[in-house]
Scaffold this motif. Structure first.
Motif, PDB file in Angstrom:
ATOM      1  N   SER A  29      -6.709  -4.847   3.469  1.00  0.00           N
ATOM      2  CA  SER A  29      -8.206  -4.424   3.970  1.00  0.00           C
ATOM      3  C   SER A  29      -8.328  -3.917   5.206  1.00  0.00           C
ATOM      4  O   SER A  29      -9.000  -2.979   5.319  1.00  0.00           O
ATOM      5  N   ARG A  30      -7.644  -4.562   6.259  1.00  0.00           N
ATOM      6  CA  ARG A  30      -7.710  -4.279   7.702  1.00  0.00           C
ATOM      7  C   ARG A  30      -7.045  -2.927   7.799  1.00  0.00           C
ATOM      8  O   ARG A  30      -7.737  -1.963   8.643  1.00  0.00           O
ATOM      9  N   ARG A  43       0.824  -1.198  -0.048  1.00  0.00           N
ATOM     10  CA  ARG A  43       0.121  -0.025   0.029  1.00  0.00           C
ATOM     11  C   ARG A  43       0.885   1.233   0.030  1.00  0.00           C
ATOM     12  O   ARG A  43       1.906   1.280   0.653  1.00  0.00           O
ATOM     13  N   ASP A  98      -6.768  -0.382   5.534  1.00  0.00           N
ATOM     14  CA  ASP A  98      -7.653   0.453   4.781  1.00  0.00           C
ATOM     15  C   ASP A  98      -9.093   0.833   5.807  1.00  0.00           C
ATOM     16  O   ASP A  98      -9.097   1.960   5.875  1.00  0.00           O
ATOM     17  N   ALA A  99      -9.502  -0.264   6.231  1.00  0.00           N
ATOM     18  CA  ALA A  99     -10.621   0.061   7.125  1.00  0.00           C
ATOM     19  C   ALA A  99     -10.311   0.716   8.290  1.00  0.00           C
ATOM     20  O   ALA A  99     -11.001   1.768   8.659  1.00  0.00           O
ATOM     21  N   GLN A 142      -7.992   2.866   8.816  1.00  0.00           N
ATOM     22  CA  GLN A 142      -7.632   4.152   8.182  1.00  0.00           C
ATOM     23  C   GLN A 142      -8.674   5.062   7.632  1.00  0.00           C
ATOM     24  O   GLN A 142      -8.850   6.321   8.076  1.00  0.00           O
ATOM     25  N   ASP A 143      -9.490   4.570   7.226  1.00  0.00           N
ATOM     26  CA  ASP A 143     -11.077   5.171   6.862  1.00  0.00           C
ATOM     27  C   ASP A 143     -11.804   5.799   8.271  1.00  0.00           C
ATOM     28  O   ASP A 143     -12.166   6.671   8.230  1.00  0.00           O
ATOM     29  N   LYS A 144     -11.832   4.856   9.125  1.00  0.00           N
ATOM     30  CA  LYS A 144     -12.621   4.982  10.459  1.00  0.00           C
ATOM     31  C   LYS A 144     -11.611   6.061  11.099  1.00  0.00           C
ATOM     32  O   LYS A 144     -12.631   6.891  11.931  1.00  0.00           O
ATOM     33  N   THR A 145     -10.442   6.296  11.290  1.00  0.00           N
ATOM     34  CA  THR A 145      -9.921   7.189  12.049  1.00  0.00           C
ATOM     35  C   THR A 145      -9.464   8.520  11.163  1.00  0.00           C
ATOM     36  O   THR A 145      -9.255   9.518  11.698  1.00  0.00           O
ATOM     37  N   GLY A 146      -9.073   8.373   9.882  1.00  0.00           N
ATOM     38  CA  GLY A 146      -8.712   9.406   9.373  1.00  0.00           C
ATOM     39  C   GLY A 146      -7.192   9.590   9.397  1.00  0.00           C
ATOM     40  O   GLY A 146      -6.742  10.612   9.052  1.00  0.00           O
TER      41      GLY A 146
END
Length: 362
Positions: A131-132, A43, A134-135, A137-141
């Motif tokens: 994927s974990r 990534r 990314d998830a 990162q999306d939740k916390t910013g």
């Protein structure tokens, strides 16, 4: 009128150019202050050029961060790090630093609101599942960087973690130093045993997995023995990892040498008291070839303890090949090289040191 019109046009052009210039300047500042980091999942993560604060999630991330000497960046820990454990020396040594930090998760679960409140610049996650990452990162910013970690002694994942963390923390020299040191240990262990043809049979008991176990708890591919190709009887079973060995099988094997992990010694004491004749019938017990091993696995493998275990076991199994090795001195060297400090005295103060065990009733 024309002058007014021209003035308006000039003002609009000025504002447009200023806006464009401001945008370019901001973009330039961002590119200067950040960098693209490629993690263990491949990534591309944009992170600050220089890190000042991080948290580590999932088993191994904090351990290897300490190995890299970057523990001062940590601003939050998982819940089990708030309890001091001699079985995890990185935790034991730095407990005063970790114990009062905000708790940002547990083993496998992250507390999103607390992570956001702590607001680290980067979250360092152990694993390879993009994927974990990314998830989270999306939740916390907050940027999430994956590093593989390792649940054995030395493997490609361990070395990759050194490399990635060296780049991440700006500690490339430390990454090179610890990599060179560990590769030298691997080479030393391998070279000393390469031409040996007589391999005593070895059994490791009291291995902890999913709880503590007595003599029956053993492990195929036991990391410290695998480092120098010892004849681990558990490897003959075709089983991978830790398992329970039946008493009958232990009797059939009748190992030349037995190592017992400290974590299960109390359980084994009860087993021995209940059936001393059985254990006294084993050749290793009769010949005084039974030894204590310091636990190296607690929330995955602790590299420094595993390497010390390897050298101790090697001196027992192949005494001539390792005759020049002073086990205590070597252990102190390994702990200092990997942890940055010699913690062998702390191990001994807590009752953990390499030694022969006397079990037979007289």
């Amino acid at each position: 009128m024309k002058k007014v019109f021209l003035s308006l046009i000039m003002a609009m052009l000025f504002l447009a150019l200023t806006a464009c210039g401001g945008s370019t300047g901001d973009s330039g500042a961002a590119s200067t202050d950040t960098r693209i980091f490629i993690d263990s999942a491949g990534r591309e993560v944009e992170i600050p050029k220089t890190l000042e604060s991080i948290i580590c999630v999932d088993v191994g991330a904090l351990r290897y961060t300490v190995y890299m000497g970057a523990q001062d960046l940590v601003v939050g820990v998982e819940d089990y790090e708030t309890e001091q454990s001699i079985f995890r020396l990185y935790n034991y040594i730095h407990f005063d630093q970790f114990k009062d930090l905000p708790v940002i998760g547990n083993n496998g679960e992250q507390y999103i609101e607390e992570i956001i409140r702590v607001s680290p610049q980067v979250i360092v996650m152990a694993g390879r599942d993009g994927s974990r990452a990314d998830a989270l990162q999306d939740k916390t910013g907050i940027p999430v960087v994956l590093v593989p970690g390792s649940d054995t002694t030395l493997d490609d994942s361990a070395y990759e973690t050194f490399r990635l963390m060296g780049e991440l923390y700006g500690k490339e020299d430390r990454a090179e130093e610890i990599t060179s040191y560990c590769k030298a240990l691997e080479a030393d262990l391998a070279s000393r045993t390469a031409n040996i043809t007589e391999h005593p049979s070895v059994y490791v008991g009291c291995v902890a997995y999913k709880g503590y176990h007595g003599m029956e708890g053993t492990e195929a591919g036991y990391g410290p023995l695998a480092l120098f190709g010892a004849n681990n009887l558990a490897d003959e079973t075709g089983i991978t990892g830790a398992f329970n060995c039946e008493e009958e099988q232990l009797l059939v094997w009748d190992p030349d040498i037995i190592f017992l992990d400290y974590t299960g010694l109390d359980i084994f004491a009860d087993q021995y008291a209940a059936n001393p004749e059985f254990y006294d019938s084993l050749s290793a017990v009769q010949n005084g070839q039974i030894y204590a091993q310091i636990p190296f696995r607690s929330f995955a493998s602790n590299l420094e303890t595993a390497l010390a275990d390897a050298y101790y076991a090697a001196t027992v199994i192949y005494p001539e090949a390792f005759a020049d090795i002073d086990v205590e001195a070597k252990t102190r060297e390994i702990l200092t090289a990997i942890l940055g400090t010699d913690a062998y005295d702390q191990l001994k103060e807590n009752g953990y040191e390499f030694k022969a065990l006397t079990l037979r009733t007289q």
